[in-house]
Design a protein around this motif. Structure first.
Motif, PDB file in Angstrom:
ATOM      1  N   TYR A 308      -0.227 -42.852   6.979  1.00 32.33           N
ATOM      2  CA  TYR A 308      -0.160 -44.274   7.311  1.00 32.33           C
ATOM      3  C   TYR A 308       1.165 -44.865   6.820  1.00 32.33           C
ATOM      4  O   TYR A 308       1.735 -45.742   7.485  1.00 32.33           O
ATOM      5  N   SER A 309       1.660 -44.378   5.670  1.00 34.68           N
ATOM      6  CA  SER A 309       2.970 -44.840   5.185  1.00 34.68           C
ATOM      7  C   SER A 309       4.061 -44.493   6.186  1.00 34.68           C
ATOM      8  O   SER A 309       4.963 -45.306   6.455  1.00 34.68           O
ATOM      9  N   GLU A 310       4.001 -43.280   6.744  1.00 32.94           N
ATOM     10  CA  GLU A 310       4.978 -42.891   7.759  1.00 32.94           C
ATOM     11  C   GLU A 310       4.834 -43.752   9.018  1.00 32.94           C
ATOM     12  O   GLU A 310       5.831 -44.116   9.654  1.00 32.94           O
ATOM     13  N   GLU A 311       3.589 -44.092   9.363  1.00 37.70           N
ATOM     14  CA  GLU A 311       3.359 -44.941  10.528  1.00 37.70           C
ATOM     15  C   GLU A 311       3.983 -46.318  10.326  1.00 37.70           C
ATOM     16  O   GLU A 311       4.570 -46.894  11.246  1.00 37.70           O
ATOM     17  N   VAL A 312       3.878 -46.852   9.110  1.00 34.73           N
ATOM     18  CA  VAL A 312       4.472 -48.159   8.805  1.00 34.73           C
ATOM     19  C   VAL A 312       5.991 -48.082   8.861  1.00 34.73           C
ATOM     20  O   VAL A 312       6.658 -48.969   9.418  1.00 34.73           O
ATOM     21  N   PHE A 318       9.131 -55.999  11.248  1.00 32.21           N
ATOM     22  CA  PHE A 318       9.557 -56.380   9.897  1.00 32.21           C
ATOM     23  C   PHE A 318       8.547 -55.943   8.843  1.00 32.21           C
ATOM     24  O   PHE A 318       8.839 -55.950   7.641  1.00 32.21           O
ATOM     25  N   LEU A 319       7.350 -55.535   9.287  1.00 31.77           N
ATOM     26  CA  LEU A 319       6.297 -55.162   8.347  1.00 31.77           C
ATOM     27  C   LEU A 319       6.682 -53.965   7.491  1.00 31.77           C
ATOM     28  O   LEU A 319       6.142 -53.785   6.397  1.00 31.77           O
ATOM     29  N   LYS A 320       7.587 -53.132   7.990  1.00 30.04           N
ATOM     30  CA  LYS A 320       7.967 -51.951   7.205  1.00 30.04           C
ATOM     31  C   LYS A 320       8.698 -52.328   5.920  1.00 30.04           C
ATOM     32  O   LYS A 320       8.861 -51.496   5.031  1.00 30.04           O
ATOM     33  N   TYR A 321       9.135 -53.582   5.816  1.00 28.63           N
ATOM     34  CA  TYR A 321       9.803 -54.040   4.594  1.00 28.63           C
ATOM     35  C   TYR A 321       8.840 -54.767   3.655  1.00 28.63           C
ATOM     36  O   TYR A 321       9.187 -55.034   2.500  1.00 28.63           O
ATOM     37  N   TYR A 322       7.646 -55.126   4.147  1.00 30.57           N
ATOM     38  CA  TYR A 322       6.744 -55.952   3.346  1.00 30.57           C
ATOM     39  C   TYR A 322       5.363 -55.325   3.150  1.00 30.57           C
ATOM     40  O   TYR A 322       4.438 -55.997   2.724  1.00 30.57           O
ATOM     41  N   SER A 323       5.213 -54.058   3.468  1.00 30.46           N
ATOM     42  CA  SER A 323       3.929 -53.386   3.290  1.00 30.46           C
ATOM     43  C   SER A 323       3.830 -52.776   1.897  1.00 30.46           C
ATOM     44  O   SER A 323       4.829 -52.292   1.329  1.00 30.46           O
ATOM     45  N   LEU A 324       2.642 -52.785   1.336  1.00 26.14           N
ATOM     46  CA  LEU A 324       2.430 -52.156   0.031  1.00 26.14           C
ATOM     47  C   LEU A 324       2.646 -50.652   0.098  1.00 26.14           C
ATOM     48  O   LEU A 324       2.879 -50.010  -0.931  1.00 26.14           O
ATOM     49  N   TYR A 325       2.566 -50.081   1.307  1.00 24.47           N
ATOM     50  CA  TYR A 325       2.753 -48.637   1.447  1.00 24.47           C
ATOM     51  C   TYR A 325       4.207 -48.221   1.271  1.00 24.47           C
ATOM     52  O   TYR A 325       4.498 -47.026   1.182  1.00 24.47           O
ATOM     53  N   THR A 326       5.131 -49.182   1.240  1.00 26.49           N
ATOM     54  CA  THR A 326       6.542 -48.858   1.021  1.00 26.49           C
ATOM     55  C   THR A 326       6.897 -48.815  -0.462  1.00 26.49           C
ATOM     56  O   THR A 326       8.003 -48.417  -0.813  1.00 26.49           O
ATOM     57  N   LEU A 327       5.962 -49.215  -1.326  1.00 30.12           N
ATOM     58  CA  LEU A 327       6.220 -49.211  -2.767  1.00 30.12           C
ATOM     59  C   LEU A 327       6.153 -47.796  -3.323  1.00 30.12           C
ATOM     60  O   LEU A 327       5.535 -46.910  -2.716  1.00 30.12           O
ATOM     61  N   PRO A 328       6.750 -47.556  -4.485  1.00 33.35           N
ATOM     62  CA  PRO A 328       6.590 -46.247  -5.146  1.00 33.35           C
ATOM     63  C   PRO A 328       5.113 -45.965  -5.434  1.00 33.35           C
ATOM     64  O   PRO A 328       4.307 -46.885  -5.617  1.00 33.35           O
TER      65      PRO A 328
END
Length: 531
Positions: A308-312, A318-328
């Protein structure tokens, strides 16, 4: 509710709704990460039976059918030419080349998500015509003349000429499943028609032939039965199995004459090819090659966060910059815990404001439920009750020394740490609790709780203190039960804007100024006199 509150409430609810609509319809993101418990890893290896100068091979490759979703697949070619042919009956892979080494198999690997057949318990079907889309499924062009002749004889003896196709199909089904004996031997269709004995392959073809003679759309399916893997087979190796799909009222239903299943719910079946009538060689061992298929169920986590992180990240939004899945990953794990706290706050708000359940402090029940969730429920209850008893006696012991508040709390903190050390050592030596994880929560929560418990015990007595203790435990257990629903946690982590709805609910709870349920019970005599 006044107008200002209504407007604010509406805004808090509409923002998450519009956000979800944007994610699902415009950004084309999934609602939740893929459930891994329905996801399987398939590996197929093809070997030549002998060294030959030139060879070719073909094998079905998973296709996106109604109950199957292919997430990814890749081939193992070994310098052979690979062609991929798509049809509505399935996908077929073709390998061609020279000097195929026996020690280096070809094949493919795939990750597929398998769902149960969506339709069961078919209704009556009295339609007279077959739609153009289903003409292929009443065709007899793949049957030999002898098969057709024997099939017509059997059909005449069964006499399935009921106007209702469902009843006619059931007559054929009962004949094939009960009158044709099961065998594990390889059987041709014509032999099964003659001797009334067959395996899953030949019985499925027989059912298909008889239904098609009656002009009932049906197809024979080749695939893998994942139930054997679910039952923990030793090597996760599977072989082809065969079943039928019958169309009634435009819906496809599962039929298995070898397992005596007609139109019932069917799970753990991975179809690969849905027209075995044409490709009969799937039911027999090839003279030139052999195959080995292995299936394992993904079981690391319930949800596949990585994909799902790869999907985001791959979305153009713009969601790819504000999703929790982009965090470490450490921060993601932290927020998966923290994001549950507002959900517990709803339970607490309902319990205190509507029901009137007393608790120690405002957020102590929520923190206590987090303690249970992060460690172990039974360990949490046992440790907490033990610390309450220790704190009860410690309070009276320290009262003789007339200590100030800070040194008293420091002693409580030290006793809590020592108790946690002893509990951990006992658990390691005697294995009292499995999968026990110790965090800082019990140290902080227990120290504060014991101090409040001791003060209330002196000021309000044993009865009121025990009632408040029971209320605290009750809310903590209810909240803990909610935390066990991993789908709820994943939903809020994937869509944190839903927390605005939590604020909206709390806004409604804060507007309530009526009687609590416990107050209605407490003052029932006064209310009865007023009435």
């Amino acid at each position: 509710m006044d107008r200002k509150t209504l407007i604010f409430f509406s805004i808090l609810v509409l923002i998450p709704i519009f956000s979800l609509f944007y994610k699902l319809k415009i950004a084309n993101l999934s609602l939740l990460p893929m459930p891994i418990e329905d996801t399987w890893n398939l590996q197929v290896f093809l070997y030549p039976k002998e060294n030959i100068a030139f060879t070719e091979a073909n094998f079905p490759i998973p296709k996106n059918f109604g109950q199957v979703k292919v997430h990814k697949w890749e081939t193992q070619d070994q310098d052979m030419n690979f062609n991929f042919v798509k049809t509505k009956f399935g996908n077929m892979g073709y390998w061609e080349g020279e000097d195929w080494d026996v020690g280096h198999p070809i094949g493919y690997s795939a990750k597929v998500q398998v769902s149960p057949y969506s339709h069961n318990d078919p209704d009556s079907d009295t339609s007279k015509k077959v739609s153009e889309k289903q003409i292929d499924y009443i065709s007899l062009k793949f049957y030999q003349p002898k098969e057709l002749a024997e099939g017509k004889k059997i059909l005449a003896s069964i006499h399935p000429y009921d106007k209702d196709k469902l009843n006619a199909a059931k007559q054929i089904f009962y004949f094939v499943s009960e009158e044709v004996l099961n065998t594990s031997k390889e059987m041709r269709l014509v032999d099964t028609l003659l001797v009334r004995q067959g395996n899953a392959y030949s019985k499925s073809l027989m059912f298909s032939l008889l239904c098609r003679l009656r002009e009932i759309p049906v197809r024979t399916v080749a695939g893998f039965d994942l139930q054997k893997v679910s039952e923990k087979s030793k090597d996760n190796k599977v072989r082809f199995t065969f079943w039928n799909e019958i169309s009634l009222n435009g819906r496809w239903y599962h039929v298995s004459t070898s397992k005596e299943i007609f139109g019932n719910r069917a799970e753990n079946l991975l179809p690969l090819w849905k027209r075995v009538e044409e490709k009969r060689d799937l039911g027999f061992e090839s003279s030139t090659l052999r195959y080995s298929a292995y299936i394992t169920q993904a079981s690391v986590n319930r949800y596949n966060y990585k994909e799902y992180s790869e999907e985001v990240r791959e979305t153009n939004s713009f969601l790819k910059y504000y999703s929790l899945y982009t965090l470490p990953l450490p921060l993601q794990n932290l927020f998966r815990v923290v994001i549950l706290l507002p959900i517990g706050a709803i339970v607490l708000g309902i319990a205190r404001n509507l029901i009137g359940i007393p608790t120690f402090g405002i957020f102590t029940p929520i923190l206590l439920s987090m303690f249970f969730w992060e460690t172990n429920l039974w360990f949490g209850i046992l440790f907490f009750l033990s610390m309450i008893l220790i704190g009860f006696f410690e309070r009276y012991a320290l009262d003789k020394f007339y200590l100030l508040a800070v040194p008293r709390l420091s002693i409580l903190l030290t006793i809590t740490v020592l108790s946690l050390i002893l509990f951990s050592i006992w658990n390691e030596n005697f294995s009292l609790f499995n999968n026990l994880t110790i965090t800082l929560f019990p140290i902080v929560i227990t120290t504060i709780f014991i101090e409040r418990f001791s003060i209330m015990l002196i000021e309000e007595g044993v009865k009121n203190t025990l009632i408040t203790l029971a209320g605290t435990f009750f809310i903590a257990l209810v909240t803990y039960t909610l935390f066990l629903f991993s789908s709820l946690q994943v939903l809020f982590f994937t869509h944190p804007e839903l927390l605005l709805i939590v604020i909206a609910i709390q806004l409604l709870l804060g507007q309530y100024k009526g009687y609590r349920l416990t107050e209605l019970f407490r003052f029932r005599e006064i209310f009865s006199k007023l009435q």
